[in-house]
Design an enzyme around this catalytic site. Structure first.
Site, PDB file in Angstrom:
ATOM      1  N   GLY A 212       0.835  -1.210   0.000  1.00 52.29           N
ATOM      2  CA  GLY A 212       0.000   0.000   0.000  1.00 52.29           C
ATOM      3  C   GLY A 212       0.866   1.255   0.000  1.00 52.29           C
ATOM      4  O   GLY A 212       0.644   2.194  -0.776  1.00 52.29           O
ATOM      5  N   HIS A 213       1.869   1.257   0.861  1.00 51.75           N
ATOM      6  CA  HIS A 213       2.787   2.400   0.903  1.00 51.75           C
ATOM      7  C   HIS A 213       3.519   2.542  -0.437  1.00 51.75           C
ATOM      8  O   HIS A 213       3.678   3.636  -0.969  1.00 51.75           O
ATOM      9  CB  HIS A 213       3.832   2.210   2.005  1.00 51.75           C
ATOM     10  CG  HIS A 213       3.267   2.164   3.402  1.00 51.75           C
ATOM     11  ND1 HIS A 213       3.266   1.023   4.165  1.00 51.75           N
ATOM     12  CD2 HIS A 213       2.699   3.120   4.169  1.00 51.75           C
ATOM     13  CE1 HIS A 213       2.731   1.279   5.352  1.00 51.75           C
ATOM     14  NE2 HIS A 213       2.368   2.541   5.385  1.00 51.75           N
TER      15      HIS A 213
HETATM   16  P1  AMP Z   1       0.820   4.769   7.796  1.00 50.09           P
HETATM   17  O1  AMP Z   1       2.236   4.322   7.675  1.00 50.09           O
HETATM   18  O2  AMP Z   1      -0.104   3.704   8.248  1.00 50.09           O
HETATM   19  O3  AMP Z   1       0.682   6.046   8.559  1.00 50.09           O
HETATM   20  O4  AMP Z   1       0.338   5.094   6.326  1.00 50.09           O
HETATM   21  C1  AMP Z   1       1.045   5.984   5.500  1.00 50.09           C
HETATM   22  C2  AMP Z   1       0.204   6.271   4.287  1.00 50.09           C
HETATM   23  O5  AMP Z   1      -0.069   5.054   3.583  1.00 50.09           O
HETATM   24  C3  AMP Z   1      -1.163   6.871   4.650  1.00 50.09           C
HETATM   25  O6  AMP Z   1      -1.490   7.871   3.723  1.00 50.09           O
HETATM   26  C4  AMP Z   1      -2.070   5.682   4.544  1.00 50.09           C
HETATM   27  O7  AMP Z   1      -3.408   6.022   4.266  1.00 50.09           O
HETATM   28  C5  AMP Z   1      -1.454   4.924   3.382  1.00 50.09           C
HETATM   29  N1  AMP Z   1      -1.876   3.527   3.427  1.00 50.09           N
HETATM   30  C6  AMP Z   1      -1.900   2.701   4.493  1.00 50.09           C
HETATM   31  N2  AMP Z   1      -2.401   1.495   4.170  1.00 50.09           N
HETATM   32  C7  AMP Z   1      -2.717   1.564   2.851  1.00 50.09           C
HETATM   33  C8  AMP Z   1      -3.285   0.644   1.914  1.00 50.09           C
HETATM   34  N3  AMP Z   1      -3.641  -0.590   2.286  1.00 50.09           N
HETATM   35  N4  AMP Z   1      -3.469   1.063   0.645  1.00 50.09           N
HETATM   36  C9  AMP Z   1      -3.118   2.315   0.267  1.00 50.09           C
HETATM   37  N5  AMP Z   1      -2.571   3.227   1.100  1.00 50.09           N
HETATM   38  C10 AMP Z   1      -2.376   2.860   2.372  1.00 50.09           C
END
Ligand code: AMP
Length: 287
Positions: free
Chosen positions: A43-44
């Site tokens: 996702g990232h």
């Molecule tokens: P985090 O590391 O969880 O703070 O996420 C960093 C970025 O990645 C944020 O903008 C999240 O919304 C995005 N993100 C997290 N999980 C996913 C996913 N499964 N698909 C797409 N983007 C994601």
């Protein structure tokens, strides 16, 4: 101007990455920024890919921001896979990685006088169940945007309410930063990818997928008229599987106001937050 031939450069100091970006005379509108808390997954990487497509310079950051955790245990147990993260970002073609320590982000300490006016958004769903969470999110993103000054900020739709909060915060303070929202990346069985999934054992992993199943159920069952019954059935399904539900909500997709009676014309989003043992997961789906 493109940095494609360079290897990824890692910066630990705010001043250094700021200066590097400015000295390269990279116009803000060609800088893409992907802030993360590490423990990276596909996702990232999809956010980095999107930036690589559009921007001449892609900047990532990894910082587990203590001020957005309302639950200290959640913060302490947040997964960390830094070596692997660096490798993944470099392979994805990320140009610069900002890897700050706490004092780089909060030189004057984490306490702040600034209060972000998020209005209604802060009183519902994640705002309601995680008091102070969105203030912490705004605090860290405000600081990061000030350092990087990107033309585009890449966020994931997985954190639906966070996208709305950050749109609100940036609209006033960072009018030159456009928000780009990337679709939610899922595992083959439907589970939304999340760093917290790393904390699930095999049995818990099987339960976690029920959240996206419940969202698919809501999507399939939603008709014109009252939605209470569908919400309740989705909730009961999760509870019966052993999850502890914070909320199952169906809301107006542009305001997040709960919708009880579907007029058939308003775009809707279903949102769920639930615990699998002590791991709290969120997911959402446009209906
Ligand atoms: P985090 O590391 O969880 O703070 O996420 C960093 C970025 O990645 C944020 O903008 C999240 O919304 C995005 N993100 C997290 N999980 C996913 C996913 N499964 N698909 C797409 N983007 C994601």
């Amino acid at each position: 101007l493109t940095f494609n031939t360079l290897k990824m450069i890692i910066f630990k100091k705010a001043e250094d990455i700021s200066r590097f970006i400015r000295e390269k005379s990279v116009a803000a509108n060609i800088i893409g920024f992907v802030p993360t808390m590490g423990a990276l997954h596909a996702g990232h990487v999809s956010l980095v890919d999107m930036s690589k497509h559009t921007d001449a310079l892609t900047v990532g950051s990894i910082f587990v921001n203590p001020t957005q955790f309302n639950d200290k245990k959640d913060f302490d147990k947040y997964p960390s896979t830094i070596e692997k993260d660096i490798d993944m970002l470099e392979k994805a073609g990320c140009d610069l990685l900002f890897l700050p320590g706490l004092t780089e982000i909060y030189p004057g300490g984490t306490k702040t006088e600034t209060h972000y006016d998020l209005g209604y958004l802060e009183t519902i769903l994640e705002g309601k169940y995680r008091p102070g969470h969105f203030q912490g999110v705004c605090q860290v993103v405000d600081r990061l945007l000030d350092i990087v000054q990107p033309g585009r900020l890449y966020l994931g739709k997985k954190d639906y309410q966070q996208c709305m909060v950050l749109k609100k915060m940036t609209a006033i303070k960072y009018p030159n930063t456009a928000i780009i929202i990337a679709p939610t990346m899922r595992e083959p069985d439907g589970l939304a990818m999340s760093s917290r999934n790393m904390r699930l054992n095999e049995e818990e992993r099987k339960l976690a997928v029920k959240i996206s199943s419940a969202l698919s159920f809501i999507k399939k069952e939603t008709r014109k008229g009252y939605l209470e019954d569908i919400k309740e059935r989705a909730k009961q399904y999760l509870v019966a599987e052993g999850l502890k539900v914070d909320y199952v909500e169906i809301a107006n997709a542009s305001t997040l106001e709960p919708v009880e009676n579907n007029n058939g014309n308003t775009p809707l989003v279903a949102l769920i937050a639930a615990f699998v043992n002590d791991v709290r997961l969120i997911d959402n789906m446009l209906l």
